[in-house]
Design a protein around this motif. Structure first.
Motif, PDB file in Angstrom:
ATOM      1  N   ASN A   1       0.763  -1.273   0.010  1.00 30.47           N
ATOM      2  CA  ASN A   1      -0.008   0.239   0.144  1.00 30.47           C
ATOM      3  C   ASN A   1       0.710   1.389   0.115  1.00 30.47           C
ATOM      4  O   ASN A   1       0.382   2.284   0.392  1.00 30.47           O
ATOM      5  CB  ASN A   1      -0.957   0.182   1.327  1.00 30.47           C
ATOM      6  N   PHE A   2       2.252   1.165  -0.305  1.00 34.18           N
ATOM      7  CA  PHE A   2       2.989   2.302  -0.389  1.00 34.18           C
ATOM      8  C   PHE A   2       2.583   3.525  -1.330  1.00 34.18           C
ATOM      9  O   PHE A   2       2.166   3.287  -2.554  1.00 34.18           O
ATOM     10  CB  PHE A   2       4.493   1.863  -0.825  1.00 34.18           C
ATOM     11  N   CYS A   3       2.041   4.417  -0.949  1.00 31.87           N
ATOM     12  CA  CYS A   3       1.521   5.438  -1.590  1.00 31.87           C
ATOM     13  C   CYS A   3       0.121   5.415  -2.288  1.00 31.87           C
ATOM     14  O   CYS A   3      -0.235   5.834  -3.282  1.00 31.87           O
ATOM     15  CB  CYS A   3       2.583   6.111  -2.609  1.00 31.87           C
ATOM     16  N   TYR A   4      -0.419   4.448  -1.794  1.00 32.81           N
ATOM     17  CA  TYR A   4      -1.926   3.835  -2.302  1.00 32.81           C
ATOM     18  C   TYR A   4      -2.864   5.036  -2.120  1.00 32.81           C
ATOM     19  O   TYR A   4      -2.856   5.662  -1.083  1.00 32.81           O
ATOM     20  CB  TYR A   4      -2.364   2.732  -1.393  1.00 32.81           C
ATOM     21  N   GLY A   5      -3.588   5.679  -3.171  1.00 35.95           N
ATOM     22  CA  GLY A   5      -4.456   6.623  -3.028  1.00 35.95           C
ATOM     23  C   GLY A   5      -3.890   8.121  -3.080  1.00 35.95           C
ATOM     24  O   GLY A   5      -4.781   8.981  -2.620  1.00 35.95           O
ATOM     25  N   CYS A   6      -2.622   8.156  -3.285  1.00 40.29           N
ATOM     26  CA  CYS A   6      -2.245   9.491  -3.436  1.00 40.29           C
ATOM     27  C   CYS A   6      -2.422   9.955  -4.762  1.00 40.29           C
ATOM     28  O   CYS A   6      -1.266  10.168  -5.661  1.00 40.29           O
ATOM     29  CB  CYS A   6      -0.467   9.303  -3.129  1.00 40.29           C
ATOM     30  N   ASN A   7      -3.459  10.507  -4.794  1.00 36.27           N
ATOM     31  CA  ASN A   7      -4.072  10.624  -6.149  1.00 36.27           C
ATOM     32  C   ASN A   7      -3.392  11.835  -7.044  1.00 36.27           C
ATOM     33  O   ASN A   7      -3.535  12.063  -8.161  1.00 36.27           O
ATOM     34  CB  ASN A   7      -5.564  10.455  -6.459  1.00 36.27           C
TER      35      ASN A   7
ATOM     36  N   LEU B   1       1.437   2.206  -5.217  1.00 37.00           N
ATOM     37  CA  LEU B   1       1.268   3.293  -6.316  1.00 37.00           C
ATOM     38  C   LEU B   1      -0.290   3.114  -7.067  1.00 37.00           C
ATOM     39  O   LEU B   1      -0.299   3.593  -8.150  1.00 37.00           O
ATOM     40  CB  LEU B   1       2.283   3.371  -7.447  1.00 37.00           C
ATOM     41  N   VAL B   2      -0.923   2.644  -6.259  1.00 36.85           N
ATOM     42  CA  VAL B   2      -2.464   2.385  -6.754  1.00 36.85           C
ATOM     43  C   VAL B   2      -2.937   3.841  -6.988  1.00 36.85           C
ATOM     44  O   VAL B   2      -3.070   4.396  -5.972  1.00 36.85           O
ATOM     45  CB  VAL B   2      -3.272   1.332  -6.088  1.00 36.85           C
ATOM     46  N   GLY B   3      -3.674   4.029  -8.052  1.00 39.11           N
ATOM     47  CA  GLY B   3      -4.376   5.141  -8.082  1.00 39.11           C
ATOM     48  C   GLY B   3      -3.781   6.446  -8.022  1.00 39.11           C
ATOM     49  O   GLY B   3      -4.222   7.610  -8.023  1.00 39.11           O
ATOM     50  N   THR B   4      -2.584   6.693  -8.604  1.00 39.89           N
ATOM     51  CA  THR B   4      -1.480   7.830  -8.543  1.00 39.89           C
ATOM     52  C   THR B   4      -1.901   8.486  -9.683  1.00 39.89           C
ATOM     53  O   THR B   4      -2.609   8.103 -10.648  1.00 39.89           O
ATOM     54  CB  THR B   4      -0.160   7.449  -8.286  1.00 39.89           C
ATOM     55  N   SER B   5      -1.302   9.690  -9.995  1.00 40.98           N
ATOM     56  CA  SER B   5      -1.305  10.412 -11.273  1.00 40.98           C
ATOM     57  C   SER B   5       0.343  10.331 -11.684  1.00 40.98           C
ATOM     58  O   SER B   5       0.763  11.537 -12.578  1.00 40.98           O
ATOM     59  CB  SER B   5      -1.445  11.957 -11.004  1.00 40.98           C
ATOM     60  N   LEU B   6       1.026   9.375 -11.410  1.00 43.46           N
ATOM     61  CA  LEU B   6       2.649   9.254 -11.582  1.00 43.46           C
ATOM     62  C   LEU B   6       2.651   9.472 -13.464  1.00 43.46           C
ATOM     63  O   LEU B   6       1.979   8.940 -14.132  1.00 43.46           O
ATOM     64  CB  LEU B   6       2.937   7.919 -11.251  1.00 43.46           C
TER      65      LEU B   6
ATOM     66  N   GLY C   1       4.621  -7.352  -5.875  1.00 45.44           N
ATOM     67  CA  GLY C   1       3.555  -7.837  -5.589  1.00 45.44           C
ATOM     68  C   GLY C   1       2.386  -7.570  -6.391  1.00 45.44           C
ATOM     69  O   GLY C   1       2.482  -6.729  -7.309  1.00 45.44           O
ATOM     70  N   PRO C   2       1.351  -7.990  -6.016  1.00 43.61           N
ATOM     71  CA  PRO C   2      -0.012  -7.750  -6.866  1.00 43.61           C
ATOM     72  C   PRO C   2      -0.424  -6.217  -7.138  1.00 43.61           C
ATOM     73  O   PRO C   2      -0.186  -5.584  -5.958  1.00 43.61           O
ATOM     74  CB  PRO C   2      -1.128  -8.342  -6.274  1.00 43.61           C
ATOM     75  N   SER C   3      -1.143  -5.857  -7.944  1.00 43.89           N
ATOM     76  CA  SER C   3      -1.753  -4.798  -7.936  1.00 43.89           C
ATOM     77  C   SER C   3      -0.922  -3.290  -8.359  1.00 43.89           C
ATOM     78  O   SER C   3      -1.336  -2.247  -7.996  1.00 43.89           O
ATOM     79  CB  SER C   3      -2.991  -4.443  -6.996  1.00 43.89           C
ATOM     80  N   PHE C   4       0.473  -3.632  -8.524  1.00 39.03           N
ATOM     81  CA  PHE C   4       1.219  -2.550  -8.605  1.00 39.03           C
ATOM     82  C   PHE C   4       0.636  -1.477  -9.732  1.00 39.03           C
ATOM     83  O   PHE C   4       0.535  -1.841 -10.895  1.00 39.03           O
ATOM     84  CB  PHE C   4       2.646  -3.306  -9.377  1.00 39.03           C
ATOM     85  N   MET C   5       0.811  -0.299  -9.255  1.00 36.53           N
ATOM     86  CA  MET C   5       0.187   0.738 -10.087  1.00 36.53           C
ATOM     87  C   MET C   5      -1.169   0.852 -10.788  1.00 36.53           C
ATOM     88  O   MET C   5      -1.381   1.492 -11.831  1.00 36.53           O
ATOM     89  CB  MET C   5       1.251   1.193 -11.257  1.00 36.53           C
ATOM     90  N   GLN C   6      -1.962  -0.173 -10.229  1.00 35.07           N
ATOM     91  CA  GLN C   6      -3.407  -0.368 -10.797  1.00 35.07           C
ATOM     92  C   GLN C   6      -3.879   0.966 -10.593  1.00 35.07           C
ATOM     93  O   GLN C   6      -3.987   1.794 -10.032  1.00 35.07           O
ATOM     94  CB  GLN C   6      -3.993  -1.319 -10.026  1.00 35.07           C
ATOM     95  N   THR C   7      -4.593   1.175 -12.087  1.00 31.71           N
ATOM     96  CA  THR C   7      -5.382   2.366 -12.278  1.00 31.71           C
ATOM     97  C   THR C   7      -4.777   3.858 -12.204  1.00 31.71           C
ATOM     98  O   THR C   7      -5.258   4.849 -11.916  1.00 31.71           O
ATOM     99  CB  THR C   7      -6.738   2.403 -11.174  1.00 31.71           C
ATOM    100  N   SER C   8      -3.517   3.560 -12.408  1.00 34.68           N
ATOM    101  CA  SER C   8      -2.587   4.922 -12.437  1.00 34.68           C
ATOM    102  C   SER C   8      -2.520   5.259 -13.859  1.00 34.68           C
ATOM    103  O   SER C   8      -1.639   5.008 -14.548  1.00 34.68           O
ATOM    104  CB  SER C   8      -1.170   4.730 -11.910  1.00 34.68           C
ATOM    105  N   ALA C   9      -3.611   6.088 -14.331  1.00 33.45           N
ATOM    106  CA  ALA C   9      -3.877   6.072 -15.789  1.00 33.45           C
ATOM    107  C   ALA C   9      -3.234   6.980 -16.552  1.00 33.45           C
ATOM    108  O   ALA C   9      -2.817   6.715 -17.705  1.00 33.45           O
ATOM    109  CB  ALA C   9      -5.348   6.489 -15.900  1.00 33.45           C
ATOM    110  N   ASN C  10      -2.388   7.865 -15.968  1.00 40.87           N
ATOM    111  CA  ASN C  10      -1.617   9.006 -16.564  1.00 40.87           C
ATOM    112  C   ASN C  10      -0.042   8.179 -16.811  1.00 40.87           C
ATOM    113  O   ASN C  10       0.806   8.856 -17.682  1.00 40.87           O
ATOM    114  CB  ASN C  10      -1.466  10.032 -15.528  1.00 40.87           C
ATOM    115  N   PHE C  11       0.146   7.015 -16.301  1.00 41.26           N
ATOM    116  CA  PHE C  11       1.729   6.766 -16.502  1.00 41.26           C
ATOM    117  C   PHE C  11       1.848   6.179 -17.643  1.00 41.26           C
ATOM    118  O   PHE C  11       1.051   5.276 -18.338  1.00 41.26           O
ATOM    119  CB  PHE C  11       1.926   5.611 -15.547  1.00 41.26           C
TER     120      PHE C  11
END
Length: 205
Positions: free
Chosen positions: A82-88, A107-112, A125-135
Protein backbone atom coordinates in the motif's frame (compact mmCIF):
# COMPACT_ATOMS: atom_id res chain seq x y z
CA UNK A 1 10.31 -5.16 12.67
CA UNK A 2 8.17 -5.65 9.59
CA UNK A 3 8.30 -8.75 7.43
CA UNK A 4 7.13 -8.65 3.83
CA UNK A 5 6.25 -11.93 2.14
CA UNK A 6 5.83 -12.97 -1.46
CA UNK A 7 6.20 -16.29 -3.30
CA UNK A 8 9.97 -15.88 -3.66
CA UNK A 9 11.36 -14.34 -0.51
CA UNK A 10 10.96 -12.92 2.99
CA UNK A 11 12.49 -9.52 3.55
CA UNK A 12 13.13 -7.91 6.91
CA UNK A 13 12.97 -4.17 7.23
CA UNK A 14 16.43 -3.67 8.67
CA UNK A 15 15.16 -2.25 11.94
CA UNK A 16 15.31 1.42 11.01
CA UNK A 17 19.07 1.71 10.71
CA UNK A 18 19.07 4.40 8.01
CA UNK A 19 19.68 8.07 8.77
CA UNK A 20 16.38 8.82 7.00
CA UNK A 21 13.99 7.21 4.54
CA UNK A 22 13.68 10.04 2.05
CA UNK A 23 11.42 13.03 1.54
CA UNK A 24 7.80 13.86 0.74
CA UNK A 25 6.84 16.96 -1.24
CA UNK A 26 3.30 18.26 -0.71
CA UNK A 27 1.11 21.32 -1.10
CA UNK A 28 0.15 23.28 2.01
CA UNK A 29 -2.46 25.93 1.11
CA UNK A 30 -1.00 26.08 -2.37
CA UNK A 31 2.61 26.34 -1.18
CA UNK A 32 4.96 23.47 -2.03
CA UNK A 33 6.80 22.11 0.99
CA UNK A 34 9.11 19.16 1.67
CA UNK A 35 9.35 17.03 4.80
CA UNK A 36 11.96 14.38 5.61
CA UNK A 37 10.89 10.86 6.58
CA UNK A 38 13.15 10.67 9.62
CA UNK A 39 12.53 7.03 10.50
CA UNK A 40 10.74 3.85 9.51
CA UNK A 41 7.48 4.95 11.14
CA UNK A 42 7.41 8.04 8.90
CA UNK A 43 8.05 5.80 5.88
CA UNK A 44 5.12 3.56 6.83
CA UNK A 45 2.79 6.55 7.09
CA UNK A 46 2.75 6.52 3.28
CA UNK A 47 1.03 3.13 3.55
CA UNK A 48 -1.81 4.33 5.80
CA UNK A 49 -5.42 4.56 4.58
CA UNK A 50 -6.71 5.65 1.21
CA UNK A 51 -7.23 8.86 -0.70
CA UNK A 52 -7.93 11.89 1.46
CA UNK A 53 -6.46 10.50 4.67
CA UNK A 54 -4.25 12.67 6.86
CA UNK A 55 -0.87 11.12 7.64
CA UNK A 56 1.84 12.30 10.02
CA UNK A 57 5.43 12.58 8.85
CA UNK A 58 8.13 13.86 11.18
CA UNK A 59 5.49 15.60 13.30
CA UNK A 60 3.79 17.30 10.34
CA UNK A 61 0.23 16.56 9.17
CA UNK A 62 0.03 15.88 5.44
CA UNK A 63 -3.14 15.07 3.50
CA UNK A 64 -2.51 12.25 1.02
CA UNK A 65 -4.39 14.14 -1.69
CA UNK A 66 -1.79 16.92 -1.49
CA UNK A 67 1.32 14.78 -1.96
CA UNK A 68 3.06 15.64 -5.24
CA UNK A 69 6.40 13.84 -4.97
CA UNK A 70 8.21 11.14 -2.99
CA UNK A 71 11.95 10.49 -2.94
CA UNK A 72 13.01 7.22 -1.31
CA UNK A 73 16.45 7.30 0.32
CA UNK A 74 19.39 5.24 -0.86
CA UNK A 75 19.65 2.10 1.24
CA UNK A 76 15.92 1.36 1.39
CA UNK A 77 15.46 -2.14 -0.02
CA UNK A 78 11.68 -2.48 -0.25
CA UNK A 79 8.42 -0.64 -0.80
CA UNK A 80 5.81 -1.99 1.66
CA UNK A 81 2.23 -3.00 0.86
CA UNK A 82 0.00 0.00 0.00
CA UNK A 83 2.95 2.37 -0.43
CA UNK A 84 1.46 5.66 -1.72
CA UNK A 85 -1.89 3.93 -2.29
CA UNK A 86 -4.49 6.60 -3.06
CA UNK A 87 -2.02 9.49 -3.35
CA UNK A 88 -4.03 10.64 -6.33
CA UNK A 89 -2.01 13.83 -6.99
CA UNK A 90 1.36 12.08 -6.79
CA UNK A 91 3.21 12.61 -10.07
CA UNK A 92 6.90 12.06 -9.21
CA UNK A 93 8.53 9.11 -7.44
CA UNK A 94 12.31 8.73 -7.22
CA UNK A 95 13.60 5.29 -6.25
CA UNK A 96 17.19 4.31 -5.41
CA UNK A 97 19.12 1.41 -6.94
CA UNK A 98 18.80 -0.39 -3.60
CA UNK A 99 15.09 -1.22 -4.07
CA UNK A 100 14.83 -4.99 -4.54
CA UNK A 101 11.30 -5.86 -3.41
CA UNK A 102 7.93 -4.16 -3.90
CA UNK A 103 4.82 -5.17 -1.95
CA UNK A 104 1.19 -5.32 -3.01
CA UNK A 105 -1.01 -2.39 -4.07
CA UNK A 106 1.95 -0.03 -4.44
CA UNK A 107 1.33 3.28 -6.26
CA UNK A 108 -2.32 2.40 -6.91
CA UNK A 109 -4.45 5.28 -8.18
CA UNK A 110 -1.66 7.83 -8.50
CA UNK A 111 -1.09 10.45 -11.20
CA UNK A 112 2.47 9.29 -11.75
CA UNK A 113 4.19 10.58 -14.89
CA UNK A 114 7.87 10.31 -13.88
CA UNK A 115 10.21 7.42 -14.83
CA UNK A 116 10.60 4.61 -12.29
CA UNK A 117 13.92 2.99 -11.44
CA UNK A 118 13.17 -0.74 -11.24
CA UNK A 119 16.59 -1.89 -12.43
CA UNK A 120 17.38 -4.07 -9.39
CA UNK A 121 13.86 -5.09 -8.40
CA UNK A 122 13.43 -8.87 -8.06
CA UNK A 123 9.80 -9.14 -6.98
CA UNK A 124 6.64 -7.03 -7.36
CA UNK A 125 3.44 -7.82 -5.48
CA UNK A 126 -0.10 -7.72 -6.87
CA UNK A 127 -1.86 -4.62 -8.22
CA UNK A 128 1.29 -2.60 -8.89
CA UNK A 129 0.25 0.86 -10.15
CA UNK A 130 -3.29 -0.33 -10.85
CA UNK A 131 -5.53 2.45 -12.26
CA UNK A 132 -2.62 4.92 -12.47
CA UNK A 133 -3.95 6.05 -15.81
CA UNK A 134 -1.44 8.84 -16.53
CA UNK A 135 1.64 6.63 -16.41
CA UNK A 136 3.45 6.18 -19.72
CA UNK A 137 7.15 5.59 -19.06
CA UNK A 138 9.35 2.67 -20.18
CA UNK A 139 9.77 -0.05 -17.56
CA UNK A 140 13.14 -1.81 -17.59
CA UNK A 141 13.26 -4.73 -15.14
CA UNK A 142 16.34 -6.82 -15.98
CA UNK A 143 16.40 -8.61 -12.60
CA UNK A 144 12.70 -9.25 -12.06
CA UNK A 145 11.76 -12.82 -11.08
CA UNK A 146 8.16 -12.48 -9.91
CA UNK A 147 5.35 -10.13 -11.03
CA UNK A 148 2.10 -10.32 -9.07
CA UNK A 149 -1.41 -10.18 -10.49
CA UNK A 150 -2.99 -7.02 -11.93
CA UNK A 151 0.34 -5.45 -12.90
CA UNK A 152 -0.45 -2.07 -14.51
CA UNK A 153 -4.11 -3.09 -14.74
CA UNK A 154 -6.26 -0.30 -16.22
CA UNK A 155 -3.30 2.00 -16.88
CA UNK A 156 -5.24 3.13 -19.91
CA UNK A 157 -2.64 5.56 -21.33
CA UNK A 158 0.34 3.23 -21.00
CA UNK A 159 2.08 2.68 -24.35
CA UNK A 160 5.76 2.33 -23.48
CA UNK A 161 8.22 -0.53 -23.70
CA UNK A 162 8.27 -3.19 -20.97
CA UNK A 163 11.62 -4.99 -20.80
CA UNK A 164 12.06 -8.19 -18.82
CA UNK A 165 14.68 -10.89 -19.27
CA UNK A 166 15.07 -14.61 -18.80
CA UNK A 167 15.29 -14.27 -15.00
CA UNK A 168 11.52 -13.78 -14.93
CA UNK A 169 9.87 -16.94 -13.60
CA UNK A 170 6.28 -15.97 -12.77
CA UNK A 171 3.85 -13.44 -14.23
CA UNK A 172 0.51 -13.68 -12.45
CA UNK A 173 -3.00 -13.11 -13.82
CA UNK A 174 -4.23 -9.93 -15.51
CA UNK A 175 -0.78 -8.71 -16.53
CA UNK A 176 -1.36 -5.28 -18.14
CA UNK A 177 -5.05 -6.07 -18.52
CA UNK A 178 -6.94 -2.96 -19.57
CA UNK A 179 -3.87 -1.12 -20.91
CA UNK A 180 -6.03 -0.09 -23.84
CA UNK A 181 -3.40 2.17 -25.46
CA UNK A 182 -0.63 -0.45 -25.41
CA UNK A 183 0.62 -1.21 -28.91
CA UNK A 184 4.23 -2.24 -28.26
CA UNK A 185 5.87 -5.60 -28.88
CA UNK A 186 6.23 -7.61 -25.68
CA UNK A 187 8.65 -10.53 -25.54
CA UNK A 188 7.68 -13.34 -23.16
CA UNK A 189 10.82 -14.44 -21.22
CA UNK A 190 12.13 -17.86 -22.19
CA UNK A 191 12.58 -18.88 -18.53
CA UNK A 192 8.96 -18.21 -17.62
CA UNK A 193 7.39 -20.99 -15.54
CA UNK A 194 3.93 -19.47 -15.20
CA UNK A 195 1.98 -16.89 -17.19
CA UNK A 196 -1.33 -16.00 -15.56
CA UNK A 197 -4.27 -17.49 -17.41
CA UNK A 198 -6.08 -14.16 -17.75
CA UNK A 199 -3.32 -12.58 -19.82
CA UNK A 200 -4.37 -12.09 -23.41
CA UNK A 201 -2.71 -9.38 -25.51
CA UNK A 202 -5.97 -8.81 -27.37
CA UNK A 203 -7.53 -7.62 -24.11
CA UNK A 204 -5.02 -4.79 -23.94
CA UNK A 205 -6.18 -3.02 -27.05
Amino acid sequence: MTIIKNPLTIVQSGGGTLDNYGTVTYLDNGVEKTVTMANEDDFYELCVGGSGNNIYINGITVNKNNIKGVTVADGVQYLPDNFCYGCNSLNTVTLPDTIHYIGGSVLVGTSLTSPLNLANVKSIGPSFMQTSANFNQPLNMPNIEYIGSNFLQSCSNFNSVVTLNDNTRIIDANFMYGCTSFAQTFTIPSGLENLGSSYNPSNNR
